[in-house]
Design a protein around this motif. Structure first.
Motif, mmCIF file in Angstrom:
data_model
loop_
_atom_site.group_PDB
_atom_site.id
_atom_site.type_symbol
_atom_site.label_atom_id
_atom_site.label_comp_id
_atom_site.label_asym_id
_atom_site.label_seq_id
_atom_site.Cartn_x
_atom_site.Cartn_y
_atom_site.Cartn_z
ATOM 1 N N THR A 50 -14.684 51.869 119.587
ATOM 2 C CA THR A 50 -15.618 51.173 120.314
ATOM 3 C C THR A 50 -14.815 50.548 121.367
ATOM 4 O O THR A 50 -15.151 50.539 122.804
ATOM 5 N N PHE A 51 -13.667 49.921 121.322
ATOM 6 C CA PHE A 51 -12.857 48.974 122.106
ATOM 7 C C PHE A 51 -12.319 50.163 123.385
ATOM 8 O O PHE A 51 -11.980 49.652 124.537
ATOM 9 N N THR A 52 -11.928 51.064 122.904
ATOM 10 C CA THR A 52 -11.323 52.231 123.660
ATOM 11 C C THR A 52 -12.218 52.705 124.496
ATOM 12 O O THR A 52 -12.109 52.930 125.663
ATOM 13 N N ALA A 53 -13.574 52.936 124.008
ATOM 14 C CA ALA A 53 -14.600 53.686 124.858
ATOM 15 C C ALA A 53 -15.054 52.745 125.855
ATOM 16 O O ALA A 53 -15.123 52.720 127.132
ATOM 17 N N THR A 54 -15.219 51.337 125.361
ATOM 18 C CA THR A 54 -15.569 50.318 126.212
ATOM 19 C C THR A 54 -14.288 50.108 127.617
ATOM 20 O O THR A 54 -14.661 50.001 128.833
ATOM 21 N N ALA A 55 -13.176 50.103 127.259
ATOM 22 C CA ALA A 55 -12.088 50.092 128.158
ATOM 23 C C ALA A 55 -12.073 51.249 129.229
ATOM 24 O O ALA A 55 -11.974 51.057 130.258
ATOM 25 N N CYS A 56 -12.459 52.425 128.610
ATOM 26 C CA CYS A 56 -12.650 53.666 129.442
ATOM 27 C C CYS A 56 -13.722 53.452 130.584
ATOM 28 O O CYS A 56 -13.576 53.680 132.066
ATOM 29 N N ASN A 57 -14.863 53.125 130.069
ATOM 30 C CA ASN A 57 -15.819 52.725 130.997
ATOM 31 C C ASN A 57 -15.753 51.526 131.982
ATOM 32 O O ASN A 57 -16.016 51.669 133.153
ATOM 33 N N THR A 58 -14.836 50.436 131.695
ATOM 34 C CA THR A 58 -14.387 49.572 132.537
ATOM 35 C C THR A 58 -13.584 50.296 133.611
ATOM 36 O O THR A 58 -13.817 49.778 134.788
#
Length: 42
Positions: free
Chosen positions: A15-23
């Motif tokens: 979840t954190f990795t996916a959020t970081a990619c979107n950011t």
């Protein structure tokens, strides 16, 4: 018990990795739009 903890940590990491990619993608778009605005102003 340990298996559930490992699964929960794995899901959190994904979840954190996916959020970081979107950011990062959003930041790239913002920088690109600022550059384009500068080009139009010049």
């Amino acid at each position: 018990m340990a298996k559930k903890l490992i699964i929960a940590l794995g899901v959190a990491a994904i979840t954190f990795t996916a959020t970081a990619c979107n950011t990062v993608k959003g930041l790239g778009r913002d920088i690109e739009s600022v550059g384009e605005a500068g080009d139009r102003a010049i």
